[in-house]
Design a protein around this motif. Structure first.
Motif, mmCIF file in Angstrom:
data_model
loop_
_atom_site.group_PDB
_atom_site.id
_atom_site.type_symbol
_atom_site.label_atom_id
_atom_site.label_comp_id
_atom_site.label_asym_id
_atom_site.label_seq_id
_atom_site.Cartn_x
_atom_site.Cartn_y
_atom_site.Cartn_z
ATOM 1 N N CYS A 297 13.192 4.463 10.155
ATOM 2 C CA CYS A 297 12.872 3.134 9.620
ATOM 3 C C CYS A 297 11.393 2.825 9.832
ATOM 4 C CB CYS A 297 13.721 2.067 10.304
ATOM 5 S SG CYS A 297 15.492 2.207 10.002
ATOM 6 N N GLY A 298 10.899 3.107 11.035
ATOM 7 C CA GLY A 298 9.494 2.882 11.330
ATOM 8 C C GLY A 298 8.581 3.764 10.498
ATOM 9 N N ARG A 299 8.979 5.010 10.296
ATOM 10 C CA ARG A 299 8.168 5.905 9.470
ATOM 11 C C ARG A 299 8.074 5.387 8.042
ATOM 12 N NH1 ARG A 299 8.202 9.933 5.739
ATOM 13 N NH2 ARG A 299 10.431 9.647 5.326
ATOM 14 N N LEU A 300 9.190 4.940 7.485
ATOM 15 C CA LEU A 300 9.177 4.394 6.128
ATOM 16 C C LEU A 300 8.277 3.163 6.051
ATOM 17 C CD1 LEU A 300 12.940 4.769 5.159
ATOM 18 C CD2 LEU A 300 11.011 6.082 4.251
ATOM 19 N N GLY A 301 8.320 2.328 7.082
ATOM 20 C CA GLY A 301 7.436 1.171 7.126
ATOM 21 C C GLY A 301 5.981 1.584 7.125
ATOM 22 N N SER A 302 5.645 2.590 7.920
ATOM 23 C CA SER A 302 4.261 3.059 8.007
ATOM 24 C C SER A 302 3.789 3.679 6.702
ATOM 25 C CB SER A 302 4.128 4.074 9.148
ATOM 26 O OG SER A 302 4.312 3.452 10.400
ATOM 27 N N VAL A 303 4.657 4.434 6.040
ATOM 28 C CA VAL A 303 4.300 5.038 4.753
ATOM 29 C C VAL A 303 4.009 3.960 3.715
ATOM 30 C CG1 VAL A 303 5.205 6.373 2.800
ATOM 31 C CG2 VAL A 303 5.534 7.199 5.130
ATOM 32 N N ALA A 304 4.874 2.943 3.656
ATOM 33 C CA ALA A 304 4.687 1.865 2.685
ATOM 34 C C ALA A 304 3.417 1.077 2.973
ATOM 35 C CB ALA A 304 5.900 0.938 2.692
ATOM 36 N N ALA A 305 3.169 0.773 4.250
ATOM 37 C CA ALA A 305 1.974 0.015 4.615
ATOM 38 C C ALA A 305 0.703 0.799 4.290
ATOM 39 C CB ALA A 305 2.015 -0.340 6.102
ATOM 40 N N ALA A 306 0.698 2.096 4.571
ATOM 41 C CA ALA A 306 -0.479 2.923 4.312
ATOM 42 C C ALA A 306 -0.799 2.972 2.821
ATOM 43 C CB ALA A 306 -0.258 4.335 4.855
ATOM 44 N N GLU A 307 0.233 3.045 1.982
ATOM 45 C CA GLU A 307 -0.023 3.075 0.544
ATOM 46 C C GLU A 307 -0.636 1.762 0.075
ATOM 47 O OE1 GLU A 307 -0.088 3.037 -3.581
ATOM 48 O OE2 GLU A 307 0.955 1.541 -2.375
ATOM 49 N N VAL A 308 -0.116 0.652 0.574
ATOM 50 C CA VAL A 308 -0.567 -0.665 0.114
ATOM 51 C C VAL A 308 -2.016 -0.939 0.522
ATOM 52 C CG1 VAL A 308 -0.268 -3.129 0.566
ATOM 53 C CG2 VAL A 308 1.681 -1.759 -0.160
ATOM 54 N N ILE A 309 -2.432 -0.518 1.715
ATOM 55 C CA ILE A 309 -3.792 -0.827 2.170
ATOM 56 C C ILE A 309 -4.828 0.137 1.608
ATOM 57 C CG2 ILE A 309 -2.934 -1.887 4.285
ATOM 58 C CD1 ILE A 309 -3.835 0.567 5.821
ATOM 59 N N SER A 310 -4.392 1.125 0.820
ATOM 60 C CA SER A 310 -5.330 2.101 0.272
ATOM 61 C C SER A 310 -5.949 1.643 -1.050
ATOM 62 C CB SER A 310 -4.625 3.451 0.062
ATOM 63 O OG SER A 310 -3.655 3.365 -0.972
ATOM 64 N N HIS A 311 -5.610 0.424 -1.492
ATOM 65 C CA HIS A 311 -6.142 -0.114 -2.744
ATOM 66 C C HIS A 311 -6.075 -1.633 -2.693
ATOM 67 C CE1 HIS A 311 -1.976 -1.010 -3.797
ATOM 68 N NE2 HIS A 311 -1.667 0.241 -3.503
ATOM 69 N N TYR A 312 -6.667 -2.294 -3.658
ATOM 70 C CA TYR A 312 -6.590 -3.743 -3.738
ATOM 71 C C TYR A 312 -5.187 -4.182 -4.160
ATOM 72 C CZ TYR A 312 -11.662 -4.172 -3.307
ATOM 73 O OH TYR A 312 -12.942 -4.123 -2.845
ATOM 74 N N GLY A 313 -4.728 -5.279 -3.593
ATOM 75 C CA GLY A 313 -3.442 -5.845 -3.979
ATOM 76 C C GLY A 313 -2.328 -5.461 -3.027
ATOM 77 N N ALA A 314 -1.250 -6.268 -3.037
ATOM 78 C CA ALA A 314 -0.167 -6.127 -2.064
ATOM 79 C C ALA A 314 1.020 -5.317 -2.567
ATOM 80 C CB ALA A 314 0.316 -7.517 -1.640
ATOM 81 N N ARG A 315 0.963 -4.823 -3.801
ATOM 82 C CA ARG A 315 2.064 -4.039 -4.345
ATOM 83 C C ARG A 315 1.644 -2.572 -4.474
ATOM 84 N NH1 ARG A 315 5.443 -7.829 -7.147
ATOM 85 N NH2 ARG A 315 5.569 -9.612 -5.723
ATOM 86 N N PRO A 316 2.547 -1.632 -4.237
ATOM 87 C CA PRO A 316 2.209 -0.206 -4.320
ATOM 88 C C PRO A 316 1.761 0.211 -5.720
ATOM 89 C CG PRO A 316 4.285 -0.529 -3.157
ATOM 90 C CD PRO A 316 3.924 -1.858 -3.766
ATOM 91 N N HIS A 317 0.833 1.154 -5.755
ATOM 92 C CA HIS A 317 0.402 1.752 -7.013
ATOM 93 C C HIS A 317 1.041 3.124 -7.209
ATOM 94 C CE1 HIS A 317 -3.579 -0.756 -7.260
ATOM 95 N NE2 HIS A 317 -2.498 -1.486 -7.280
ATOM 96 N N ALA A 318 1.400 3.787 -6.118
ATOM 97 C CA ALA A 318 1.975 5.125 -6.174
ATOM 98 C C ALA A 318 3.497 5.069 -6.120
ATOM 99 C CB ALA A 318 1.443 5.970 -5.023
ATOM 100 N N ASP A 319 4.129 6.200 -6.344
ATOM 101 C CA ASP A 319 5.592 6.321 -6.263
ATOM 102 C C ASP A 319 5.980 6.384 -4.794
ATOM 103 O OD1 ASP A 319 8.234 7.132 -6.201
ATOM 104 O OD2 ASP A 319 8.029 8.517 -7.878
ATOM 105 N N LEU A 320 6.481 5.271 -4.242
ATOM 106 C CA LEU A 320 6.800 5.225 -2.822
ATOM 107 C C LEU A 320 7.907 6.190 -2.436
ATOM 108 C CD1 LEU A 320 6.676 1.521 -1.573
ATOM 109 C CD2 LEU A 320 5.124 3.404 -1.086
ATOM 110 N N LYS A 321 8.905 6.335 -3.287
ATOM 111 C CA LYS A 321 9.979 7.271 -2.974
ATOM 112 C C LYS A 321 9.433 8.688 -2.784
ATOM 113 C CE LYS A 321 14.205 5.269 -4.856
ATOM 114 N NZ LYS A 321 15.325 5.495 -5.788
#
Length: 326
Positions: A297-321
């Motif tokens: 669960c923590g790993r999934l949280g970290s993956v999602a957070a890392a994707e979001v902070i890598s660009h402008y805006g609060a929604r993912p740009h990449a395929d999170l799955k």
């Protein structure tokens, strides 16, 4: 107890995010405290919007962002929030529905316009938010669909919504409905300034009404009035069954009863920290409601957070799955 239709039900401020890059001088000219969230009135919202450089506009709000990211990870998600019957309200409704989130809330007619958050992002990735709540302040207990709450495994409450008194009553109504149905209640503290404004009410809510607590280091130490993260974590361990405490590049700490799990941050280039905590909560809850162990669960949280902070805006740009290996 019947199986829930939804994994997560978010309740929060339905806001349209307006995100633009600025420099520190812009913050100083407009008397903003870097990295903080301030509530503003209609006139200030109009003035700041006019002064901002070209910006991106998307549906947002903390819990709504969590719901959207969780849906992108495959969770079954619903959301309760108040928008007006106006253009921004229609934008919000379309956007959140387009990512697969069920949004049954009725629109406000003849009142305040749909809320918006003016987000200034400095070159170091810090976000400074100026929020006009608009229609959000009208959300109260009558807007809580108790049947929907009872049909969700976890009801997730957004700390930013805690400012209006009616919203505090809505939180308690939702928590009661969830527990009556044998479900769990999660709370994100959202912002240390919000915690300072409502510390006593938050402490009362956490102690006895909340099963899962999300907070970063500044928020959890503010809640328990200590400068020691370890001491604040110990208090959280006593107050809630499960807490996920984030520490930026130091990763996160998950505490559950006598168990402690340390999660490493996922390395990335930080462009904009907007929505990092929202995305972490999304990944964590998507994993938790899927029955995954706390470390995953923590790993999934970290993956999602890392994707979001890598660009402008609060929604993912990449395929999170794909990023998460799901």
């Amino acid at each position: 107890m019947p199986a829930p239709t939804y994994d997560i039900l978010g309740i929060g401020n339905a806001i349209v995010d307006v995100v633009a890059p600025v420099n520190d001088a812009f913050l100083s000219r407009h008397a903003m405290h870097k990295g903080a969230m301030a509530l503003i009135d209609t006139n200030t919202a109009d003035r700041l919007y006019a002064a901002m450089p070209p910006a991106g506009e998307t549906s947002g709000g903390s819990a709504a962002n969590t719901c959207a990211v969780a849906a992108m990870l495959g969770a079954r998600v619903a959301y309760i929030g108040k928008v007006a019957d106006d253009q921004l309200g229609q934008v919000f409704r379309h956007d959140i529905g387009a990512v697969g989130v069920h949004f049954p809330s009725t629109a406000l007619h003849g009142g305040a316009p749909t809320a918006r958050c003016l987000i200034m992002v400095t070159p170091d990735g810090q976000r400074t938010m100026n929020t006009y709540l608009g229609a959000c302040v009208t959300l109260g207990p009558a807007d809580i669909d108790t049947a929907l709450v009872g049909d969700a495994a976890v009801t997730y409450l957004e700390g930013y919504l805690f400012d209006p008194p009616e919203a505090q009553a809505a939180f308690r109504a939702a928590a009661d409905a969830a527990h009556d149905a044998g479900r769990k209640v999660a709370l994100s503290l959202s912002d240390s300034f919000c915690v300072h404004r409502h510390r006593a009410a938050f402490r009362d809510l956490v102690d006895g009404h909340i099963d899962i607590l999300f907070a970063n280091e500044a928020e959890i130490t503010a809640l328990y009035e200590t400068n020691s993260f370890a001491e604040a974590a110990a208090w959280a361990r006593r107050d809630v069954g499960l807490a996920a405490l984030t520490r930026s590049e130091a990763g996160s700490l998950i505490i559950a009863g006598g168990d402690t799990v340390e999660i490493a941050a996922v390395a990335t280039t930080v462009i904009d920290t907007t929505g990092a905590g929202d995305a972490y909560a999304a990944g964590f809850l998507a994993g938790l409601t899927a029955g995954k162990p706390l470390a995953e669960c923590g790993r999934l949280g970290s993956v999602a957070a890392a994707e979001v902070i890598s660009h402008y805006g609060a929604r993912p740009h990449a395929d999170l799955k794909r990023l998460a290996g799901l």
